[in-house]
Design an enzyme around this catalytic site. Structure first.
Site, PDB file in Angstrom:
ATOM      1  N   LYS A  81       0.853  -1.186   0.000  1.00 55.34           N
ATOM      2  CA  LYS A  81       0.000   0.000   0.000  1.00 55.34           C
ATOM      3  C   LYS A  81       0.889   1.236   0.000  1.00 55.34           C
ATOM      4  O   LYS A  81       1.940   1.263   0.662  1.00 55.34           O
ATOM      5  CB  LYS A  81      -0.862  -0.034   1.277  1.00 55.34           C
ATOM      6  CG  LYS A  81      -1.908   1.068   1.384  1.00 55.34           C
ATOM      7  CD  LYS A  81      -2.747   0.871   2.655  1.00 55.34           C
ATOM      8  CE  LYS A  81      -3.895   1.866   2.760  1.00 55.34           C
ATOM      9  NZ  LYS A  81      -4.782   1.570   3.908  1.00 55.34           N
ATOM     10  N   SER A 156      -9.736   1.420   2.938  1.00 56.71           N
ATOM     11  CA  SER A 156      -8.867   2.224   2.110  1.00 56.71           C
ATOM     12  C   SER A 156      -7.802   1.423   1.359  1.00 56.71           C
ATOM     13  O   SER A 156      -7.239   1.920   0.396  1.00 56.71           O
ATOM     14  CB  SER A 156      -8.164   3.269   2.976  1.00 56.71           C
ATOM     15  OG  SER A 156      -7.335   2.644   3.933  1.00 56.71           O
ATOM     16  N   SER A 180      -9.861  -1.167   7.058  1.00 59.56           N
ATOM     17  CA  SER A 180      -9.293  -0.892   5.739  1.00 59.56           C
ATOM     18  C   SER A 180      -8.548  -2.048   5.095  1.00 59.56           C
ATOM     19  O   SER A 180      -8.159  -1.963   3.933  1.00 59.56           O
ATOM     20  CB  SER A 180      -8.364   0.324   5.806  1.00 59.56           C
ATOM     21  OG  SER A 180      -9.143   1.492   5.880  1.00 59.56           O
TER      22      SER A 180
END
Ligand SMILES: [Mg+2]
Ligand SMILES: [Zn+2]
Lengths: 490, 98, 486
Positions: A81, A156, A180
């Site tokens: 990420k 996310s 997330s």
């Protein structure tokens, strides 16, 4: 079989590398081709340095050829990420604020992966600064759900989940502040783990909410997820919140019997929430019945403060975020407005222009709940309510070994559906938030598909530092249902 | 809290050092007030005698010995700086903040 | 109406550590810009703080010196405000649960003369909290430059009660604080290097009343004279305002050393909404009591206690104690020498206060040769005093030996031998020299015999000259008295 290399799990790739069936460069080439082929549609990646990835793979191959492999995983690729720092790679948090930022240092998890010889392939899309549940808040581009490009992949860590689901990398790292990792894992039909708070070092993870953030794995098998968790876990002297708990060999928990254990069903998660989609409820209950058929006892448990989780979370998380994101000011790095008249104006303009809407909204909210006159009514009260939520879980775990619940109230919603209504978006996290507030671990794994073909996931929550139990239950379920190995047509 | 469930968006944006457009201010104001209204769920909760929880895990005394390590060379420290001179970061003139 | 000043100080002291408060980057003064940084100091995304145990212990030592309470629990908070010298735009500090609570520090006010002890009193403290320093801004015509070397340096903010009544007391407080902190190795407290910085809160009230009137806060007081002048100037300003029937506005005022005036910086401090909250990245501290007690046991003797002890135990005059005790390096030199010999403390102290200081001053252009560069060791000085006491070297010759020891770091005995300064007890020559001297000054001999004892001094110069300085004045005196009364 034989599958293309990009289709294989990390464990399969590791075995092939050890057997000499293929090389790391073969894996990386296969993945790069796959990414070229599908990522134009999916939008999971923000950045890949192909030459660097191949160079890393060649170095891994040379080590292995020389009998000096750094670990079993030497040469296995992974993507991170874009909130997790890797020295020399961009770290943008999908924000205009950091669009040209290159990290001059490694996160602890990146160091551990490098020490194991993993190829750090690329940077994955996310909601800006991890604020969102749909990856629509990326300042660069949205990520689409590989199962249905009209739908969001969750967030996310949407890029982390979508890249694994779309076979653009075998496994990935995301971060979970209020769901997330688990929520996008659920929406994309993959396995995702939020470790116990303090299990994985946060050093090098761009902070959203410090007391809630945890880095964790996303993968297409429970075994891969367990192996990756082993790789990244452990006390880190650079993170004061990292806990000196021994790290068990998580893979040893796989396949252990679950017979006679107790599975708790929090009644608030099934009864109260009008938002719970009937198809989701059905699939999650089927998962519960699976464990019953395996000899587990299903126990209804009470989490009396469950309905307070969303307000408590959005007060605590935004308060911490408002302070954590103070550093993005256009002075030392990052976006600097060209229109500023003096230093103070530089702040207003750089932050006004550099942050996206949701980030600004949350900074505003967090600033407000800490401001003079409101601190006690909002922030302090939320911290106390957080204690109550934690003790609800402590009481529940006196009765049961794990809790089972839906990961998200609905399958992936359509793009744009909630973008005008932040509160509706916040409510999408209703089932995942409590674990972050309590600090306990959770795993989401797929348990079926909706009629429209979207994956549905359920989560298992455990006692602090008892990820092993979650993996034991998850592997038991996976052995009977291989939803995570199904891939979308792309 | 009900009478408080309104945010002075100008004041808060000033505290947060974020310049908002008029259009943003208006949209945020409505959205944020609705969120604050939702937070009123907390009103009814009795928290007397409850300790606030600032950390997910109860740890104490997480300290280190006083040993210095090599940090960044100036070039590394300033590698991402938007503007620099003489190994220092340039900021526009600092005028006292009212 | 007669007014009295009510003054409280906030003193920031940089603690002596190798590394910064919350990270391992080196800390120190004088390095070229941005060389003492790392991800934490630059406030990079993902950087996290870890506290420095040494800084915590140094803070506890300050509290113990000041008889503060050291609470079992203290924690870290964030103070949120935007300024370019702050890399995160919040400062990690301690808001409502600081490391030291209450306490007092003994101070000595200036006496009527240098040789007379001044009045002693105790200044009450509110608290002391630990925090991190900010970077340094340099302002230019069109822009400003930021250097983060200083950022993150451990900083202890010591806050007094409004318990100070004059600029002299404020200065005495700072001097006492500096003496105690340097003696305990806690801080170098060099105001020129910014290691000790002072803000002063000043208000006036009718003398004898106990109201607390509106105060102003003076910042930028970066020297002892700055503190003194700023407080005096502000007292005069407030007095004039009250005389004219005006009111004092709560505000921050900057001391401008050039104009000798304070000027308003900004409106009332309350306008700042710092949004303090517990730092989620840092765990609280629960200081084990054994740790506190072991720190207490290791503390050096407090300066004024040591001074009183020297006066009582060694019968030192005030001036000698103020030279030795108020400078921890000298008092340490004295204590070490004393431990080595165990006798004649006064001679040791006098060599240190006079000869050592004189030689240090002579070998440095500006100020004193740093004690660390002094070659002569305390035990060697102790040896010299012993040799004088044992009559091996005459006292009047010891000075020459001292200078040689100071310059070379050699032991006294070989120097005495080499220079032929040993007092060998051979008086044969002395009698002849004295007789010559008497013969050469019949007038003085006459005067002495006539009862003028002082006349004997007239012979000393020629005798010393004739003996090339070797003659022992005491013996010369005895010899002269004997010869003149024959
Ligand atoms: Mg202050
Ligand atoms: Zn301070």
């Amino acid at each position: 079989m034989p599958e293309a290399l990009y289709q294989q799990t990390a464990t399969e790739l590791q075995q092939g590398l050890q057997e000499g069936a293929f090389k790391s460069v073969d894996i990386v080439r296969s993945l790069l081709e796959r990414i070229d082929a599908v990522d134009g549609d999916i939008g999971a990646y923000l950045h890949i340095d192909k030459a660097d990835a191949l160079a890393q793979a060649e170095a891994a191959d040379a080590r292995r050829a020389g009998g000096k492999a750094l670990s079993d995983w030497d040469g296995v690729p992974i993507s991170l990420k874009d909130a997790i720092a890797v020295k020399g790679q961009p770290l943008t948090c999908a924000s205009r604020m950091l669009e040209n930022f290159v990290s001059p240092y490694d996160s602890t998890v990146a160091s551990k992966l490098k020490d194991a010889g993993c190829v750090l392939l690329g940077r994955l899309n996310m909601d800006e600064f991890a604020m969102g549940s749909s990856t629509e808040n990326s300042a660069v581009k949205p990520t689409l759900n590989p199962w249905n490009k009209e739908c969001i992949p969750g967030g996310s860590s949407g890029g982390s989940a979508a890249s694994v689901a779309a076979l653009e990398c075998p496994w990935s790292l995301g971060s979970d502040t209020g769901g997330s990792i688990r929520q996008p894992a659920s929406h994309c039909g993959v396995v995702g783990i939020k470790p116990t708070y303090g299990r994985v070092s946060r050093w090098g993870l761009a902070a959203f909410a410090s007391s809630l953030d945890q880095i964790g794995p996303l993968a297409r098998s429970v075994e891969d997820a367990a192996a990756l968790l082993e790789l990244i876990s452990g006390k880190d002297n650079r993170d004061s919140t990292s806990v000196p708990e021994p790290v068990p060999a998580f893979r040893k928990a796989l396949g252990q019997p679950v017979k006679g254990l107790k599975v708790g069903l929090p009644k608030q998660y099934f009864d109260n929430s009008e938002g719970l989609d009937p198809e989701v409820r059905e699939a999650v209950m089927a998962a519960a019945r699976h464990f019953e058929s395996e000899g587990c006892e299903l126990v209804e448990v009470d989490l009396p403060h469950a309905d307070l989780a969303v307000p408590v979370y959005y007060i605590v998380a935004t308060a911490e975020a408002s302070s954590n994101l103070g550093r993005y000011d256009g002075v030392r790095y990052g976006y600097r407005s060209a229109n500023a008249s003096d230093a103070i104006d530089l702040y207003y303009k750089s932050r006004g222009e550099g942050f996206g809407e949701e980030v600004k909204r949350r900074i505003m909210l967090g600033t407000y709940v800490l401001s003079s006159g409101y601190y006690d009514a909002y922030y302090l009260k939320a911290q106390k309510a957080r204690s109550l939520i934690r003790s609800d879980f402590a009481k529940a775990f006196e009765q049961v070994d794990v809790l089972l619940a839906p990961t998200a109230p609905t399958p992936a919603f359509r793009r744009g559906e909630n973008t005008e209504d932040p509160l509706a978006m916040y409510l999408a996290d209703i089932f995942t938030i409590p674990a972050n507030l309590a600090g306990i671990p959770g795993i989401s794994l797929p348990c079926g598909f909706s009629k429209s073909g979207l994956p549905i996931g359920f989560q298992l929550l455990g006692k602090s530092f008892d990820e092993a139990s979650l993996l034991r239950f998850a592997s038991n379920f996976e052995a009977a249902h291989s939803f995570a190995r199904q891939s979308p047509e792309l | 809290m009900s009478e408080n469930a309104h945010m002075d968006v100008d004041y808060v944006a000033r505290l947060a050092r974020i310049e908002l457009s008029a259009e943003e201010k208006e949209r945020f104001s409505g959205q944020l007030d609705r969120i604050l209204e939702y937070f009123e769920k907390l009103n009814a909760l009795d928290v007397s005698g409850v300790e606030p929880m600032a950390h997910a895990m109860p740890l104490y005394n997480v300290w280190r010995e006083d040993e210095a390590e090599m940090g960044f060379a100036p070039e590394e420290a300033l590698a991402n700086a938007p503007a620099q001179r003489d190994n220092q970061i340039i900021v526009p003139k600092v005028v006292d903040d009212a | 109406m007669e007014y009295e000043a009510v003054i409280g100080l906030e003193v920031h002291v940089q603690l002596k550590t190798e590394s910064k408060m919350f990270t391992t980057a080196r800390q120190g003064f004088g390095a070229s810009p941005n060389t003492y940084t790392d991800p934490v100091i630059m406030g990079l995304p993902g950087a996290l703080p870890v506290m420095n145990l040494q800084a915590i212990e140094q803070s506890v030592r300050v509290g113990l010196i000041c008889d503060s309470e050291i609470p079992e629990f203290c924690k870290w908070d964030r103070k949120n405000y935007f300024y370019p010298d702050s890399a995160k735009n919040y400062q990690i500090t301690q808001y409502d649960q600081p490391i030291c609570v209450g306490g007092e520090l003994e101070v000595e006010l200036t006496g009527p003369s240098r040789n007379v002890m001044g009045e002693h009193r105790k200044v009450k403290l509110t608290r002391a909290h630990l925090e991190e320093d900010v970077g340094k801004l340099t302002h230019f015509e069109r822009d400003s430059l930021v250097d983060y070397n200083r950022a993150g340096t451990p900083l202890l903010e010591i806050v007094t009660e409004p318990d100070i009544r004059s600029s002299e007391e404020a200065v005495a407080f700072l001097q006492s604080l500096r003496m105690h902190l340097t003696a305990a190795g806690i801080s170098d407290c060099d105001m020129e290097k910014g290691q000790m910085r002072c803000d002063a809160n000043v208000s006036l009230r009718p003398k004898g009343s106990d109201v607390l009137n509106t105060r102003t806060e003076m910042k930028n007081l970066n020297s002892i004279s700055g503190v003194k002048n700023a407080i005096e100037s502000e007292i005069r300003r407030q007095y004039r305002v009250y005389q004219k029937g005006g009111t004092i506005v709560q505000e921050t005022r900057r001391w401008d050393a050039d104009s000798g005036m304070t000027q308003s910086m900004r409106g009332k401090e309350d306008a700042h909404d710092y949004r303090y909250f517990p730092d989620p990245d840092l765990m609280p501290v629960r200081l084990p009591r054994e740790k506190v007690e072991s720190l207490r046991a290791e503390l050096p003797e407090r300066v004024f206690d040591q001074q009183r002890r020297y006066q009582e135990q060694y019968d030192f005059p005030y001036t000698l104690t103020s030279v030795i005790c108020f400078d921890f390096e000298l008092s340490r030199f004295f204590e070490t020498a004393m431990a080595s010999y165990g006798k004649n403390p006064k001679a040791l102290a006098n060599y240190i206060a006079n000869d050592l200081q004189r030689e240090r001053a002579q070998s440095e252009q500006d100020g004193l040769l740093p004690i660390i560069d002094v070659k002569m060791q305390p035990a060697q000085l102790a040896d010299l005093v012993r040799l004088v006491d044992e009559g091996v070297v005459a006292k009047h010759n010891a000075r020459e030996v001292f200078i040689e020891m100071f310059n070379t770091g050699r032991d006294p005995e070989p120097i005495i031998k080499e220079k032929g300064l040993a007092d060998d007890g051979d008086d044969g020559d002395l009698e002849a020299i004295c007789k010559d001297a008497i013969a050469g000054n019949a007038k003085a001999a006459e005067e002495f015999r006539g009862g003028q004892a002082k006349a004997i001094n007239s012979f000393m110069g020629p005798i010393m000259k004739a003996s090339k300085g070797k003659a022992n004045p005491q013996k010369v005196r005895e010899m002269l008295e004997k010869l003149l009364s024959e």
